[in-house]
Write a protein that holds these residues in place. Structure first.
Motif, PDB file in Angstrom:
ATOM      1  N   HIS A  48       0.777  -1.264   0.069  1.00  0.00           N
ATOM      2  CA  HIS A  48      -0.151  -0.158  -0.140  1.00  0.00           C
ATOM      3  C   HIS A  48       0.769   1.171   0.161  1.00  0.00           C
ATOM      4  O   HIS A  48       1.862   1.330   0.504  1.00  0.00           O
ATOM      5  CB  HIS A  48      -0.878  -0.024   0.981  1.00  0.00           C
ATOM      6  N   THR A  87       5.547   3.212  -1.179  1.00  0.00           N
ATOM      7  CA  THR A  87       4.789   2.009  -1.366  1.00  0.00           C
ATOM      8  C   THR A  87       5.366   1.017  -0.205  1.00  0.00           C
ATOM      9  O   THR A  87       6.526   0.626  -0.154  1.00  0.00           O
ATOM     10  CB  THR A  87       4.795   1.454  -2.401  1.00  0.00           C
ATOM     11  N   GLU A 111      -3.218   3.802  -0.330  1.00  0.00           N
ATOM     12  CA  GLU A 111      -3.928   3.181  -1.433  1.00  0.00           C
ATOM     13  C   GLU A 111      -3.641   1.810  -1.896  1.00  0.00           C
ATOM     14  O   GLU A 111      -2.115   1.822  -1.912  1.00  0.00           O
ATOM     15  CB  GLU A 111      -3.640   4.141  -2.632  1.00  0.00           C
ATOM     16  N   ASP A 114      -4.711  -2.091  -6.277  1.00  0.00           N
ATOM     17  CA  ASP A 114      -5.894  -1.943  -7.109  1.00  0.00           C
ATOM     18  C   ASP A 114      -6.557  -0.564  -7.296  1.00  0.00           C
ATOM     19  O   ASP A 114      -7.614  -0.287  -7.852  1.00  0.00           O
ATOM     20  CB  ASP A 114      -6.901  -2.897  -6.859  1.00  0.00           C
ATOM     21  N   GLY A 115      -5.935   0.564  -6.559  1.00  0.00           N
ATOM     22  CA  GLY A 115      -6.671   1.611  -6.483  1.00  0.00           C
ATOM     23  C   GLY A 115      -7.492   1.754  -5.475  1.00  0.00           C
ATOM     24  O   GLY A 115      -8.106   3.092  -5.158  1.00  0.00           O
ATOM     25  N   THR A 116      -7.947   1.006  -4.612  1.00  0.00           N
ATOM     26  CA  THR A 116      -8.762   1.173  -3.256  1.00  0.00           C
ATOM     27  C   THR A 116      -8.066   1.926  -2.400  1.00  0.00           C
ATOM     28  O   THR A 116      -6.834   1.765  -2.041  1.00  0.00           O
ATOM     29  CB  THR A 116      -8.956  -0.150  -2.642  1.00  0.00           C
ATOM     30  N   ARG A 117      -8.893   3.107  -2.089  1.00  0.00           N
ATOM     31  CA  ARG A 117      -8.162   4.014  -0.979  1.00  0.00           C
ATOM     32  C   ARG A 117      -8.835   3.459   0.382  1.00  0.00           C
ATOM     33  O   ARG A 117      -9.905   3.357   0.519  1.00  0.00           O
ATOM     34  CB  ARG A 117      -8.564   5.525  -1.256  1.00  0.00           C
TER      35      ARG A 117
END
Length: 124
Positions: A48, A87, A111, A114-117
């Motif tokens: 993340h 990251t 984040e 997969d772009g999920t915050r």
């Protein structure tokens, strides 16, 4: 004098790890958040990207920390400085739970690949 007793920590669980929040706006902190992380044996948290600097201090055990693609084995007493925009992935390849202490500023979000915050409740 604000004192947060150990029994007053708020526990959250995500991705197989446990986070116990002690300093947050809910506990009276205006700028900083701090929590104890418990990373069980065999846990591999997803990578993340964080939007705030974190200071990650390993209290017990050992972990593999991957920061911007570079992996280091950290052991009890080591501290990792995680810059804003970095990251991070954490893995416990051992047979013992590792514990950490993390401090960051209020408002941290992360984040996933997969772009999920995610807005962790223990950091807000």
């Amino acid at each position: 004098m604000p004192v947060v007793r150990s029994s007053e920590g708020v526990t959250h669980e995500i991705h197989g790890a446990r986070f116990v929040s002690y300093a947050s706006p809910r506990a009276g902190s205006k700028e900083l958040c701090a929590w104890r992380g418990e990373i069980p044996a065999g846990t591999r948290a997803p990578a993340h990207t964080v939007d705030r600097e974190e200071v990650f201090h390993l209290l017990t055990g050992e972990l593999l920390i991957t920061l911007d693609g570079r992996t280091e084995r950290v052991t009890a007493g080591d501290t990792v400085i995680i810059g804003s925009g970095a990251t991070l992935a954490v893995e416990n390849p051992t047979d013992r739970t590792a514990t950490s202490w993390v401090t960051t500023s209020v408002g941290l979000t992360a984040e996933l690949a997969d772009g999920t915050r995610i807005t962790p409740p223990w950091a807000n």
